[in-house]
Design an enzyme around this catalytic site. Structure first.
Site, mmCIF file in Angstrom:
data_model
loop_
_atom_site.group_PDB
_atom_site.id
_atom_site.type_symbol
_atom_site.label_atom_id
_atom_site.label_comp_id
_atom_site.label_asym_id
_atom_site.label_seq_id
_atom_site.Cartn_x
_atom_site.Cartn_y
_atom_site.Cartn_z
ATOM 1 N N ARG A 293 0.816 -1.229 0.000
ATOM 2 C CA ARG A 293 0.000 0.000 0.000
ATOM 3 C C ARG A 293 0.843 1.269 0.000
ATOM 4 N NH1 ARG A 293 -2.541 -3.084 3.706
ATOM 5 N NH2 ARG A 293 -4.486 -4.012 3.019
ATOM 6 N N LYS A 315 1.577 11.696 -10.550
ATOM 7 C CA LYS A 315 0.843 10.672 -11.288
ATOM 8 C C LYS A 315 1.809 9.579 -11.722
ATOM 9 C CE LYS A 315 -1.171 13.046 -14.623
ATOM 10 N NZ LYS A 315 -2.028 13.136 -15.805
ATOM 11 N N GLU A 357 8.577 20.064 -24.661
ATOM 12 C CA GLU A 357 7.802 20.210 -23.418
ATOM 13 C C GLU A 357 8.275 21.455 -22.643
ATOM 14 O OE1 GLU A 357 5.254 18.147 -22.559
ATOM 15 O OE2 GLU A 357 5.605 16.307 -23.711
ATOM 16 N N LYS A 393 5.310 23.552 -14.015
ATOM 17 C CA LYS A 393 4.542 22.347 -13.697
ATOM 18 C C LYS A 393 4.174 22.325 -12.214
ATOM 19 C CE LYS A 393 3.543 17.650 -14.036
ATOM 20 N NZ LYS A 393 3.550 16.403 -14.750
ATOM 21 N N GLU A 403 -6.090 16.896 -10.787
ATOM 22 C CA GLU A 403 -6.449 17.075 -12.181
ATOM 23 C C GLU A 403 -7.946 17.312 -12.372
ATOM 24 O OE1 GLU A 403 -5.057 13.875 -14.683
ATOM 25 O OE2 GLU A 403 -4.245 15.384 -16.022
ATOM 26 N N ARG A 407 -5.112 22.063 -14.071
ATOM 27 C CA ARG A 407 -4.032 21.202 -14.540
ATOM 28 C C ARG A 407 -4.144 20.876 -16.029
ATOM 29 N NH1 ARG A 407 -1.437 16.653 -10.729
ATOM 30 N NH2 ARG A 407 -0.188 15.494 -12.191
ATOM 31 N N ASN A 411 -1.817 20.243 -20.827
ATOM 32 C CA ASN A 411 -2.116 19.486 -22.041
ATOM 33 C C ASN A 411 -2.025 20.302 -23.308
ATOM 34 O OD1 ASN A 411 -2.515 16.810 -21.427
ATOM 35 N ND2 ASN A 411 -4.491 17.285 -20.487
ATOM 36 N N HIS A 414 -1.528 18.642 -26.556
ATOM 37 C CA HIS A 414 -1.533 17.201 -26.331
ATOM 38 C C HIS A 414 -2.750 16.472 -26.908
ATOM 39 C CE1 HIS A 414 2.054 17.729 -24.042
ATOM 40 N NE2 HIS A 414 2.082 16.467 -23.660
ATOM 41 N N HIS A 418 -1.903 13.389 -29.101
ATOM 42 C CA HIS A 418 -2.321 12.005 -28.842
ATOM 43 C C HIS A 418 -3.028 11.411 -30.047
ATOM 44 C CE1 HIS A 418 -2.179 13.004 -24.293
ATOM 45 N NE2 HIS A 418 -1.038 12.479 -24.699
ATOM 46 N N HIS A 430 6.593 11.244 -29.071
ATOM 47 C CA HIS A 430 5.605 12.064 -28.372
ATOM 48 C C HIS A 430 5.944 13.558 -28.425
ATOM 49 C CE1 HIS A 430 2.860 13.463 -25.266
ATOM 50 N NE2 HIS A 430 3.892 13.956 -24.588
HETATM 51 N N1 NAD Z 1 3.454 10.350 -14.861
HETATM 52 C C1 NAD Z 1 3.472 11.461 -15.532
HETATM 53 O O1 NAD Z 1 3.051 12.514 -15.038
HETATM 54 C C2 NAD Z 1 4.031 11.460 -16.902
HETATM 55 C C3 NAD Z 1 4.202 12.653 -17.586
HETATM 56 C C4 NAD Z 1 4.752 12.630 -18.852
HETATM 57 C C5 NAD Z 1 5.124 11.434 -19.415
HETATM 58 N N2 NAD Z 1 4.952 10.272 -18.736
HETATM 59 C C6 NAD Z 1 5.336 8.979 -19.337
HETATM 60 O O2 NAD Z 1 6.721 9.025 -19.634
HETATM 61 C C7 NAD Z 1 6.987 8.119 -20.671
HETATM 62 C C8 NAD Z 1 7.949 8.772 -21.654
HETATM 63 O O3 NAD Z 1 9.138 9.076 -20.979
HETATM 64 P P1 NAD Z 1 10.509 9.357 -21.734
HETATM 65 O O4 NAD Z 1 10.287 10.232 -22.879
HETATM 66 O O5 NAD Z 1 11.484 9.751 -20.695
HETATM 67 O O6 NAD Z 1 10.832 7.942 -22.382
HETATM 68 P P2 NAD Z 1 11.726 6.692 -21.914
HETATM 69 O O7 NAD Z 1 11.663 6.478 -20.472
HETATM 70 O O8 NAD Z 1 11.293 5.576 -22.780
HETATM 71 O O9 NAD Z 1 13.187 7.130 -22.315
HETATM 72 C C9 NAD Z 1 13.506 7.356 -23.667
HETATM 73 C C10 NAD Z 1 14.720 6.560 -24.109
HETATM 74 O O10 NAD Z 1 15.904 7.170 -23.622
HETATM 75 C C11 NAD Z 1 16.706 6.242 -22.903
HETATM 76 N N3 NAD Z 1 17.379 7.032 -21.870
HETATM 77 C C12 NAD Z 1 16.804 7.578 -20.782
HETATM 78 N N4 NAD Z 1 17.683 8.353 -20.134
HETATM 79 C C13 NAD Z 1 18.844 8.285 -20.814
HETATM 80 C C14 NAD Z 1 20.122 8.880 -20.624
HETATM 81 N N5 NAD Z 1 20.341 9.748 -19.631
HETATM 82 N N6 NAD Z 1 21.084 8.569 -21.489
HETATM 83 C C15 NAD Z 1 20.831 7.730 -22.530
HETATM 84 N N7 NAD Z 1 19.656 7.160 -22.763
HETATM 85 C C16 NAD Z 1 18.668 7.432 -21.911
HETATM 86 C C17 NAD Z 1 15.732 5.219 -22.428
HETATM 87 O O11 NAD Z 1 16.347 4.005 -22.160
HETATM 88 C C18 NAD Z 1 14.750 5.132 -23.574
HETATM 89 O O12 NAD Z 1 15.272 4.316 -24.566
HETATM 90 C C19 NAD Z 1 5.670 7.748 -21.284
HETATM 91 O O13 NAD Z 1 5.350 6.434 -20.901
HETATM 92 C C20 NAD Z 1 4.691 8.715 -20.650
HETATM 93 O O14 NAD Z 1 3.405 8.165 -20.501
HETATM 94 C C21 NAD Z 1 4.426 10.271 -17.500
HETATM 95 ZN ZN ZN Z 2 3.836 15.390 -23.071
#
Ligand code: NAD
Ligand code: ZN
Length: 526
Positions: A293, A315, A357, A393, A403, A407, A411, A414, A418, A430
């Site tokens: 939990r 989130k 972003e 943010k 949200e 918030r 988006n 976005h 999407h 993305h």
């Molecule tokens: N929870 C939230 O509020 C929130 C907000 C925005 C996005 N997200 C989520 O985040 C995800 C996207 O995240 P992302 O863009 O970071 O993608 P990711 O985590 O897939 O990373 C992108 C790529 O870069 C590589 N990588 C990461 N850091 C590195 C570094 N320092 N050096 C070399 N390679 C590196 C990773 O291995 C991967 O191949 C999505 O699943 C999205 O839904 C969540």
């Molecule tokens: Zn985004």
């Protein structure tokens, strides 16, 4: 807008110049000054000698504690403490935790010279003030030695002490306290933070049962640095290295994580550390939110997107075959650490996507951030960029943690993005889809007379200059419009689009018609 809410605390023995230095530092930083002794006098409605005489030192210390608690929120104040305020351990921890604490030191002889004959110093009311001073200094020396930064003020002009204090403050990690209904947490932007993770966990009384979750790309690059940083504070963490990529952000992978947590004997006194991009942060965060939990969670995001978006806001989620982020939770991390040095290894495409972003944050609420990205030939320092975008943010999620309203502004671009991502089968990054979406939103705003042609042109040019796409013709506007209808964030059947009115000012618009959306998408076809 200020980027940073760290307090700057100036403490030290009476006569070391705290008040004057703090006043000058506050002026240089354009921050509000809080002189603790003065604030207490104002609240009590009497002078400090009167409080001591009429109510005793005990009552004075109670007032001091209250004030420290209020200031520990960290609102970017410059604080001159009373000489004895931080001798108390609790006060000291509260204030050190709220920002950068600097102790002004001075030789006893010089101090005595400065203080001689000052009747307003009840701590020196004694037949032999010189001896009293020596005893007090000795009593307090241990407490003062625990203040992280020191400046020797003996024979130094005030201006020089002020310069040194500013230099110390500016070299420190940026730090914010995020207020959230599930508990407040700190976010630090700190180049080189991976080396200090252990020490930071120690001060939060985390036991050695720690699991690091990372992915196969990030772990070989940064895992060792992190493990060394943990080892330095006697943590021998277990590591779990997952395959990289969104396609692994699903419940089976989380199941593997639970198994590893059990093996490692993690409980609520331990912690889960996420070293990776948004995918790892989301997955490890969801596992941490649900295992037993909820166990303490520390994201160390390694992508630009992870730093400015996924790591704050609470989130966490995983995907289902039916859609992205369909199973998730809200969580308050223990601490969020952004070591901008890890960005050096980030692939160029991820860098660019993250920049989309950051530009988004500027359009939403930070004209200065946008202006620098618009006009400067060189990219500003990462730590500055990350700090500014994060600030936007944090402001928004603090106002709307679950949200329900404001918030939605995050988006921007976005809903379009999407839809395009779905049509592309997630083959388009993305961040690039968000860039296209922001241009579409700006056209829509201009069509609806919400923003000027100049604002539209500035947004388009800035994205383009940073290598981001501003046109899209791979799918017809009608198809994009249809895909937009499946948006998760629809309310009462209506799309809620975020549209710019100016740089730094966006609105939520639920009154956009199909023909306007299609017209905006037509305009970006090339
Ligand atoms: N929870 C939230 O509020 C929130 C907000 C925005 C996005 N997200 C989520 O985040 C995800 C996207 O995240 P992302 O863009 O970071 O993608 P990711 O985590 O897939 O990373 C992108 C790529 O870069 C590589 N990588 C990461 N850091 C590195 C570094 N320092 N050096 C070399 N390679 C590196 C990773 O291995 C991967 O191949 C999505 O699943 C999205 O839904 C969540
Ligand atoms: Zn985004």
């Amino acid at each position: 807008m200020d980027t940073d809410r760290r307090n700057l605390i100036i403490t030290g023995f009476m006569g070391t110049g705290k008040s004057v230095v703090a006043r000058e530092v506050a002026r240089a930083l354009d921050r509000e000054l809080v002189d603790m002794d003065k604030a207490i006098v104002e609240r009590a409605g009497k002078s400090i000698p009167e409080i001591f005489r009429q109510e005793g030192e005990g009552q004075f210390r109670v007032l001091e504690r209250q004030l420290c608690q209020e200031l520990s929120e960290g609102q970017g104040h410059v604080v001159a403490t009373g000489g004895g305020a931080l001798v108390d351990k609790m006060n000291r921890e509260l204030m050190i935790g709220s920002g950068t604490a600097i102790c002004l030191d001075c030789s006893p002889a010089e101090l005595y010279r400065r203080l001689e004959g000052d009747e307003g110093r009840p701590m020196l009311w004694d037949d032999d003030p010189q001896e009293r001073l020596r005893v007090l200094l000795h009593e307090r020396s241990r407490a003062y030695s625990e203040i992280p930064h020191h400046i020797d003020t003996t024979h130094k002009p005030v201006e020089q002490v002020v310069e040194e204090a500013l230099a110390i403050y500016r070299a420190q990690p940026q730090m914010w306290r995020v207020h959230s209904p599930r508990g407040d947490y700190q976010v630090q932007v700190h180049p080189g933070a991976l080396h200090h993770v252990g020490a930071l966990l120690r001060t939060r009384e985390i036991t050695p049962r720690v699991v690091v979750v990372s992915d196969e790309n990030v772990w070989p690059l940064h895992g060792q640095t992190l493990m060394e940083g943990l080892k330095a504070s006697d943590y021998t963490a277990t590591s779990v290295v997952l395959p990289a990529g969104e396609e692994h952000k699903r419940l089976d992978t989380v199941r593997t994580l639970y198994d590893r947590f059990v093996e490692a004997g993690v409980d609520r006194s331990g912690a889960i550390i996420a070293l990776g991009g948004g995918v790892i942060t989301d997955m490890a965060g969801f596992a941490a939110a649900t295992y037993m939990r909820g166990v303490p969670f520390v994201p160390l995001p390694t992508t630009l997107l992870g730093m400015v978006d996924a790591s704050v806001g609470g989130k966490v989620a995983v995907d289902l075959p039916q859609g992205k982020n369909l199973v998730g939770a809200f969580i308050a991390p223990l601490l969020v650490l952004l070591d901008t040095n890890v960005l050096d290894t980030l692939p160029e495409m991820e860098q660019r996507a993250g920049l989309a972003e950051i530009i988004k944050a500027g359009i939403i609420d930070d004209p200065e951030l946008f202006r620098r990205l618009e006009s400067e030939p060189e990219l500003p320092e990462m730590r500055w960029l990350v700090g500014r975008a994060l600030r936007v943010k944090i402001d928004v999620v603090e106002e709307d943690p679950y949200e329900q309203g404001r918030r939605a502004v995050l988006n921007l671009g976005h809903t379009f993005a999407h839809a395009i991502e779905v049509l592309e089968g997630y083959g388009l990054h993305h961040g690039l889809a968000v860039s296209i979406g922001m241009v579409a939103a700006a056209h829509l705003a201009e069509l609806r007379d919400l923003c000027s042609a100049e604002t539209l042109a500035r947004i388009t040019a800035t994205l383009r200059n940073h290598g981001l796409p501003t046109q899209y013709d791979a799918h017809p506007p009608e198809a994009i419009y249809e895909a937009m209808q499946r948006d998760k964030k629809k309310r009462a059947g209506r799309l809620r689009l975020i549209l710019p009115r100016a740089i730094g000012d966006v609105i939520i618009d639920s009154g956009v018609s199909k023909s306007e959306i299609v017209a905006a998408l037509e305009r970006i076809r090339s």
